[in-house]
Design a protein around this motif. Sequence first.
Motif, PDB file in Angstrom:
ATOM      1  N   THR A   1       0.834  -1.192   0.000  1.00  0.00           N
ATOM      2  CA  THR A   1       0.000   0.000   0.000  1.00  0.00           C
ATOM      3  C   THR A   1       0.872   1.247   0.000  1.00  0.00           C
ATOM      4  OG1 THR A   1      -1.943   1.014   1.015  1.00  0.00           O
ATOM      5  CG2 THR A   1      -0.234   0.229   2.525  1.00  0.00           C
ATOM      6  N   ASN A   2       0.243   2.379  -0.217  1.00  0.00           N
ATOM      7  CA  ASN A   2       0.945   3.658  -0.137  1.00  0.00           C
ATOM      8  C   ASN A   2      -0.063   4.712   0.317  1.00  0.00           C
ATOM      9  OD1 ASN A   2      -0.494   4.606  -2.485  1.00  0.00           O
ATOM     10  ND2 ASN A   2       0.989   3.529  -3.768  1.00  0.00           N
ATOM     11  N   ALA A   3       0.417   5.909   0.554  1.00  0.00           N
ATOM     12  CA  ALA A   3      -0.448   6.976   1.060  1.00  0.00           C
ATOM     13  C   ALA A   3      -1.601   7.249   0.100  1.00  0.00           C
ATOM     14  CB  ALA A   3       0.373   8.243   1.306  1.00  0.00           C
ATOM     15  N   ARG A   4      -1.320   7.219  -1.159  1.00  0.00           N
ATOM     16  CA  ARG A   4      -2.355   7.510  -2.160  1.00  0.00           C
ATOM     17  C   ARG A   4      -3.493   6.494  -2.102  1.00  0.00           C
ATOM     18  NH1 ARG A   4      -1.250   7.557  -8.537  1.00  0.00           N
ATOM     19  NH2 ARG A   4      -3.362   8.041  -9.150  1.00  0.00           N
ATOM     20  N   LYS A   5      -3.150   5.204  -2.012  1.00  0.00           N
ATOM     21  CA  LYS A   5      -4.177   4.164  -1.948  1.00  0.00           C
ATOM     22  C   LYS A   5      -5.022   4.274  -0.683  1.00  0.00           C
ATOM     23  CE  LYS A   5      -1.740   0.642  -4.608  1.00  0.00           C
ATOM     24  NZ  LYS A   5      -1.116  -0.697  -4.543  1.00  0.00           N
TER      25      LYS A   5
ATOM     26  N   GLY B   1      10.277  -6.142   3.412  1.00  0.00           N
ATOM     27  CA  GLY B   1      11.257  -5.572   2.496  1.00  0.00           C
ATOM     28  C   GLY B   1      11.205  -4.058   2.591  1.00  0.00           C
ATOM     29  N   GLU B   2      10.940  -3.425   1.457  1.00  0.00           N
ATOM     30  CA  GLU B   2      10.827  -1.970   1.440  1.00  0.00           C
ATOM     31  C   GLU B   2       9.384  -1.511   1.247  1.00  0.00           C
ATOM     32  OE1 GLU B   2      13.518  -0.124  -1.279  1.00  0.00           O
ATOM     33  OE2 GLU B   2      15.208  -1.339  -0.609  1.00  0.00           O
ATOM     34  N   ASP B   3       8.442  -2.430   1.424  1.00  0.00           N
ATOM     35  CA  ASP B   3       7.031  -2.111   1.198  1.00  0.00           C
ATOM     36  C   ASP B   3       6.222  -2.237   2.478  1.00  0.00           C
ATOM     37  OD1 ASP B   3       7.267  -1.700  -1.621  1.00  0.00           O
ATOM     38  OD2 ASP B   3       7.367  -3.877  -1.884  1.00  0.00           O
TER      39      ASP B   3
ATOM     40  N   SER C   1       6.551   4.123   7.489  1.00  0.00           N
ATOM     41  CA  SER C   1       7.383   4.682   6.419  1.00  0.00           C
ATOM     42  C   SER C   1       8.547   5.472   6.993  1.00  0.00           C
ATOM     43  CB  SER C   1       6.556   5.595   5.507  1.00  0.00           C
ATOM     44  OG  SER C   1       5.591   4.851   4.835  1.00  0.00           O
ATOM     45  N   ARG C   2       8.280   6.266   8.011  1.00  0.00           N
ATOM     46  CA  ARG C   2       9.358   7.037   8.658  1.00  0.00           C
ATOM     47  C   ARG C   2      10.379   6.120   9.293  1.00  0.00           C
ATOM     48  NH1 ARG C   2       5.559  11.593  11.403  1.00  0.00           N
ATOM     49  NH2 ARG C   2       5.306  12.871   9.539  1.00  0.00           N
ATOM     50  N   ASN C   3       9.919   5.039   9.924  1.00  0.00           N
ATOM     51  CA  ASN C   3      10.849   4.083  10.535  1.00  0.00           C
ATOM     52  C   ASN C   3      11.724   3.420   9.477  1.00  0.00           C
ATOM     53  OD1 ASN C   3       9.894   4.631  13.078  1.00  0.00           O
ATOM     54  ND2 ASN C   3       8.578   2.830  13.174  1.00  0.00           N
ATOM     55  N   MET C   4      11.160   3.164   8.298  1.00  0.00           N
ATOM     56  CA  MET C   4      11.948   2.550   7.219  1.00  0.00           C
ATOM     57  C   MET C   4      13.018   3.518   6.745  1.00  0.00           C
ATOM     58  SD  MET C   4       9.203   0.303   4.953  1.00  0.00           S
ATOM     59  CE  MET C   4       9.074   1.586   3.778  1.00  0.00           C
ATOM     60  N   GLU C   5      12.709   4.824   6.724  1.00  0.00           N
ATOM     61  CA  GLU C   5      13.682   5.828   6.278  1.00  0.00           C
ATOM     62  C   GLU C   5      14.786   6.013   7.299  1.00  0.00           C
ATOM     63  OE1 GLU C   5      11.460   9.369   5.563  1.00  0.00           O
ATOM     64  OE2 GLU C   5      10.306   8.478   3.930  1.00  0.00           O
TER      65      GLU C   5
END
Length: 153
Positions: free
Chosen positions: A17-21, A72-74, A137-141
């Motif tokens: 998922t992403n913010a847009r979805k 992963g990165e998602d 997302s912030r934690n992944m960054e």
Amino acid sequence: MAFIVIAVRLKASQKPTNARKILIPPLGMSTGFLMFVVPQTHVPWLFAALAFLVGLLFAYPLIATSRMFVEGEDVYLKRSPAFILVLLGLLVLRMVLHTYVEQYVSIPQTGALFFILAFGMLLPWRIAMFREYRKLSRNMEVEPATSLRESEG
């Protein structure tokens, strides 16, 4: 229709998922407020406020049964097994309420009230999902930068 929605929601949880979805559905649904241009759909403010509050109450089980995780990165949405039962329970409850409300207001007004209820349910659920998505997302960054600094030290 309810079974189609459930099938689509379960299939969507297999993709990242992403913010847009997360944010597009309430934005798209908000265009439905244009129905109030038509006088037949006008409802008293108190009825509208109550419908929205009931939607807020209905949002809680959806929020409680929806969690996100990183693979992963998602970021993926993971629904508990109770999610389907919650959706079906909400459907039955809405149908019972619909029959009751229909006795006191016209059919267009009933539709308007249930639209407000649905929006009141969708909006907080999606806001909660978006907040959790942003946190993950912030934690992944931050994590890759932290591990890089640790390896330099």
